[in-house]
Design a protein around this motif. Structure first.
Motif, PDB file in Angstrom:
ATOM      1  N   LEU A 166       0.663  -1.223   0.520  1.00 55.00           N
ATOM      2  CA  LEU A 166       0.166   0.224  -0.678  1.00 55.00           C
ATOM      3  C   LEU A 166       1.119   1.332   0.195  1.00 55.00           C
ATOM      4  N   ILE A 167       1.989   1.501   1.045  1.00 54.99           N
ATOM      5  CA  ILE A 167       2.245   2.613   0.872  1.00 54.99           C
ATOM      6  C   ILE A 167       3.546   2.518  -0.667  1.00 54.99           C
ATOM      7  N   ASN A 168       3.827   1.003  -0.903  1.00 54.08           N
ATOM      8  CA  ASN A 168       4.724   1.319  -2.647  1.00 54.08           C
ATOM      9  C   ASN A 168       3.766   1.918  -3.606  1.00 54.08           C
ATOM     10  N   ILE A 169       2.299   2.144  -3.723  1.00 51.70           N
ATOM     11  CA  ILE A 169       1.476   2.404  -4.362  1.00 51.70           C
ATOM     12  C   ILE A 169       1.577   3.755  -4.277  1.00 51.70           C
ATOM     13  N   PHE A 170       1.485   4.505  -3.288  1.00 49.16           N
ATOM     14  CA  PHE A 170       1.383   5.619  -3.165  1.00 49.16           C
ATOM     15  C   PHE A 170       2.126   6.585  -3.398  1.00 49.16           C
ATOM     16  N   ILE A 171       3.578   6.050  -3.186  1.00 50.01           N
ATOM     17  CA  ILE A 171       4.598   6.653  -3.734  1.00 50.01           C
ATOM     18  C   ILE A 171       4.562   7.593  -4.233  1.00 50.01           C
ATOM     19  N   PRO A 172       4.307   8.870  -4.733  1.00 47.87           N
ATOM     20  CA  PRO A 172       4.921  10.109  -5.716  1.00 47.87           C
ATOM     21  C   PRO A 172       5.296   9.363  -6.773  1.00 47.87           C
ATOM     22  N   ASN A 173       5.147   9.751  -8.097  1.00 44.35           N
ATOM     23  CA  ASN A 173       5.093   9.758 -10.003  1.00 44.35           C
ATOM     24  C   ASN A 173       5.862   8.451  -9.690  1.00 44.35           C
ATOM     25  N   THR A 174       5.281   6.917  -8.721  1.00 45.20           N
ATOM     26  CA  THR A 174       4.987   6.146  -8.757  1.00 45.20           C
ATOM     27  C   THR A 174       3.804   5.767 -10.344  1.00 45.20           C
ATOM     28  N   PRO A 175       3.658   4.614 -10.722  1.00 48.00           N
ATOM     29  CA  PRO A 175       2.814   4.581 -11.818  1.00 48.00           C
ATOM     30  C   PRO A 175       1.456   4.481 -11.949  1.00 48.00           C
ATOM     31  N   LEU A 176       1.172   4.390 -10.045  1.00 47.74           N
ATOM     32  CA  LEU A 176      -0.086   3.532  -9.684  1.00 47.74           C
ATOM     33  C   LEU A 176      -1.051   4.707  -8.708  1.00 47.74           C
ATOM     34  N   HIS A 177       0.369   5.615  -8.807  1.00 45.14           N
ATOM     35  CA  HIS A 177      -0.288   6.039  -7.191  1.00 45.14           C
ATOM     36  C   HIS A 177      -1.453   7.104  -7.486  1.00 45.14           C
ATOM     37  N   ASP A 178      -1.943   7.427  -8.739  1.00 48.64           N
ATOM     38  CA  ASP A 178      -2.919   8.601  -9.036  1.00 48.64           C
ATOM     39  C   ASP A 178      -4.216   7.619  -9.240  1.00 48.64           C
ATOM     40  N   GLY A 179      -4.558   7.773  -8.301  1.00 48.69           N
ATOM     41  CA  GLY A 179      -5.887   7.002  -8.410  1.00 48.69           C
ATOM     42  C   GLY A 179      -6.346   6.185  -6.796  1.00 48.69           C
ATOM     43  N   ALA A 180      -7.370   5.230  -6.692  1.00 43.50           N
ATOM     44  CA  ALA A 180      -7.913   4.937  -5.331  1.00 43.50           C
ATOM     45  C   ALA A 180      -7.019   3.532  -6.423  1.00 43.50           C
ATOM     46  N   VAL A 181      -7.525   2.860  -4.262  1.00 47.30           N
ATOM     47  CA  VAL A 181      -6.951   0.975  -4.141  1.00 47.30           C
ATOM     48  C   VAL A 181      -8.525   0.462  -3.561  1.00 47.30           C
ATOM     49  N   VAL A 182      -8.450  -0.592  -4.569  1.00 53.20           N
ATOM     50  CA  VAL A 182      -9.911  -0.603  -4.252  1.00 53.20           C
ATOM     51  C   VAL A 182     -10.174  -1.700  -3.714  1.00 53.20           C
ATOM     52  N   ILE A 183      -9.922  -2.631  -2.152  1.00 54.28           N
ATOM     53  CA  ILE A 183     -10.132  -4.128  -1.915  1.00 54.28           C
ATOM     54  C   ILE A 183     -10.947  -4.191  -1.984  1.00 54.28           C
ATOM     55  N   ARG A 184     -10.999  -5.718  -2.271  1.00 55.03           N
ATOM     56  CA  ARG A 184     -12.419  -7.212  -2.282  1.00 55.03           C
ATOM     57  C   ARG A 184     -11.771  -7.985  -1.633  1.00 55.03           C
ATOM     58  N   LYS A 185     -12.989  -8.221  -0.609  1.00 54.68           N
ATOM     59  CA  LYS A 185     -12.412  -9.088   0.203  1.00 54.68           C
ATOM     60  C   LYS A 185     -11.298  -8.951   1.253  1.00 54.68           C
ATOM     61  N   ASN A 186     -10.048 -10.123   0.666  1.00 56.18           N
ATOM     62  CA  ASN A 186      -9.256  -9.587   1.739  1.00 56.18           C
ATOM     63  C   ASN A 186      -7.518  -9.593   0.547  1.00 56.18           C
ATOM     64  N   SER A 187      -7.982  -8.853  -0.407  1.00 53.14           N
ATOM     65  CA  SER A 187      -7.041  -8.760  -1.211  1.00 53.14           C
ATOM     66  C   SER A 187      -7.046  -6.957  -2.033  1.00 53.14           C
ATOM     67  N   ILE A 188      -6.163  -6.594  -2.527  1.00 60.85           N
ATOM     68  CA  ILE A 188      -6.299  -5.860  -3.510  1.00 60.85           C
ATOM     69  C   ILE A 188      -6.707  -5.573  -4.994  1.00 60.85           C
ATOM     70  N   ILE A 189      -7.750  -5.488  -5.203  1.00 58.35           N
ATOM     71  CA  ILE A 189      -7.878  -6.235  -6.142  1.00 58.35           C
ATOM     72  C   ILE A 189      -7.499  -5.051  -7.425  1.00 58.35           C
ATOM     73  N   ALA A 190      -7.509  -4.055  -7.221  1.00 64.62           N
ATOM     74  CA  ALA A 190      -6.311  -2.192  -8.241  1.00 64.62           C
ATOM     75  C   ALA A 190      -6.724  -2.099  -7.941  1.00 64.62           C
ATOM     76  N   ALA A 191      -5.554  -0.666  -8.669  1.00 63.58           N
ATOM     77  CA  ALA A 191      -5.243  -0.035  -8.474  1.00 63.58           C
ATOM     78  C   ALA A 191      -5.011   1.465  -8.989  1.00 63.58           C
ATOM     79  N   ALA A 192      -5.167   2.395  -8.467  1.00 63.27           N
ATOM     80  CA  ALA A 192      -4.884   3.366 -10.286  1.00 63.27           C
ATOM     81  C   ALA A 192      -6.514   3.632 -10.867  1.00 63.27           C
ATOM     82  N   CYS A 193      -7.555   3.355  -9.879  1.00 63.87           N
ATOM     83  CA  CYS A 193      -8.817   3.155  -9.995  1.00 63.87           C
ATOM     84  C   CYS A 193      -9.076   4.890 -10.031  1.00 63.87           C
ATOM     85  N   PHE A 194     -10.625   5.325 -10.725  1.00 64.04           N
ATOM     86  CA  PHE A 194     -11.144   6.882 -10.971  1.00 64.04           C
ATOM     87  C   PHE A 194     -12.588   6.397 -10.405  1.00 64.04           C
ATOM     88  N   LEU A 195     -12.599   7.697  -9.706  1.00 70.35           N
ATOM     89  CA  LEU A 195     -13.786   7.818  -8.766  1.00 70.35           C
ATOM     90  C   LEU A 195     -14.923   8.875  -9.102  1.00 70.35           C
TER      91      LEU A 195
END
Length: 282
Positions: A166-195
């Motif tokens: 989770l920390i690595n995803i939101f580090i600035p200037n990384t490919p997935l930091h811009d957007g939302a992480v979606v957690i389904r049940k016990n997994s990170i199902i997707a990142a960089a999602c638009f809400l």
């Protein structure tokens, strides 16, 4: 007198009241209460008030024999029903989704409380670290209502929830930091999602796009959104169109536990008392 038409039938109804009639009244009262809970503090609440006034006025116009007013009101109701379906489609969808989520039988593969506690612990630790570093984050927990249309806007991960990821995803200037992480049940199902952004025009102007997106998705589904502000480091939670700001660790764990763990046991997380909380209503 005209009021005899109302008084005598009412007295007759009371004197002939049966057990089935009482049950009927209780069912209607319960359904009405649950519907009110769904629409309160939304545009639909004002709509219901308007419909109530029109119905009262329609009946009064019949009693007082105001034929022109009665004709206008009857035609307004006819046309208004079609307008209601079009204009208030999001609210109607929310009610139908609530009915669809109601379960008579529990799922046999329901996640255990222990698994969900592990997810909460990892998420809380990640948010605390991001908060200290003033790194912005937006995390969405999917609950009963599926949000596949949101997940499809991001990058699929299907990864185990961990604070490091989770920390690595939101580090600035990384490919997935811009957007939302979606957690389904016990997994990170997707990142960089638009809400979708909230439609609330009265929201505090100091709240940025992350907070508005966090509120927006909770207005359209039953999910829970977690926000870390990069300006202040405050951690906030959005639930059912309401934003709870500046949460400390204990309050954060408590709210996640209460809303994500079914049949929650207050001792599961061994929480302490306290926690500053500001609530912003959507």
């Amino acid at each position: 007198m005209w009021y005899d038409e109302f008084i005598y039938p009412f007295i007759d109804l009371i004197t002939h009241l049966k057990l089935t009639d009482i049950l009927d009244i209780l069912i209607v009262a319960y359904v009405s209460y649950k519907l009110y809970e769904l629409i309160k503090e939304t545009r639909a609440e004002q709509l219901v008030k308007g419909i109530f006034i029109i119905v009262i006025s329609l009946k009064l116009s019949e009693v007082l024999q105001l034929h022109a007013v009665n004709w206008i009101l009857r035609n307004t109701v006819t046309v208004g029903l079609i307008a209601i379906i079009i204009v208030f489609q999001p609210e109607l969808r929310r009610i139908l989704e609530y009915i669809g989520r109601t379960k008579l039988i529990m799922k046999s593969d329901e996640e255990t409380a222990k698994q969900k506690v592990d997810v909460i612990n990892e998420t809380v630790q990640a948010c605390l670290s991001l908060s200290r570093q003033r790194i912005g984050a937006l995390i969405v927990f999917e609950r009963e209502t599926g949000i596949n249309e949101i997940i499809q806007t991001g990058t699929k991960l299907n990864a185990i929830v961990s604070r490091e990821l989770l920390i690595n995803i939101f580090i600035p200037n990384t490919p997935l930091h811009d957007g939302a992480v979606v957690i389904r049940k016990n997994s990170i199902i997707a990142a960089a999602c638009f809400l979708p952004l909230t439609e609330n025009k009265n929201l505090n102007k100091e709240l940025g796009t992350r907070h508005r997106a966090a509120l927006g998705i909770t207005e359209k589904s039953d999910c829970l959104s977690l926000v870390v502000s990069e300006e202040t480091g405050y951690i906030s939670i959005a639930i059912k169109g309401k934003l709870y700001r500046d949460l400390n660790e204990e309050r954060l764990r408590n709210m996640l536990s209460q809303n994500l763990i079914r049949n929650n046991n207050n001792n599961v997380l061994q929480l302490k008392k306290g926690g500053k909380n500001d609530e912003t209503k959507s």
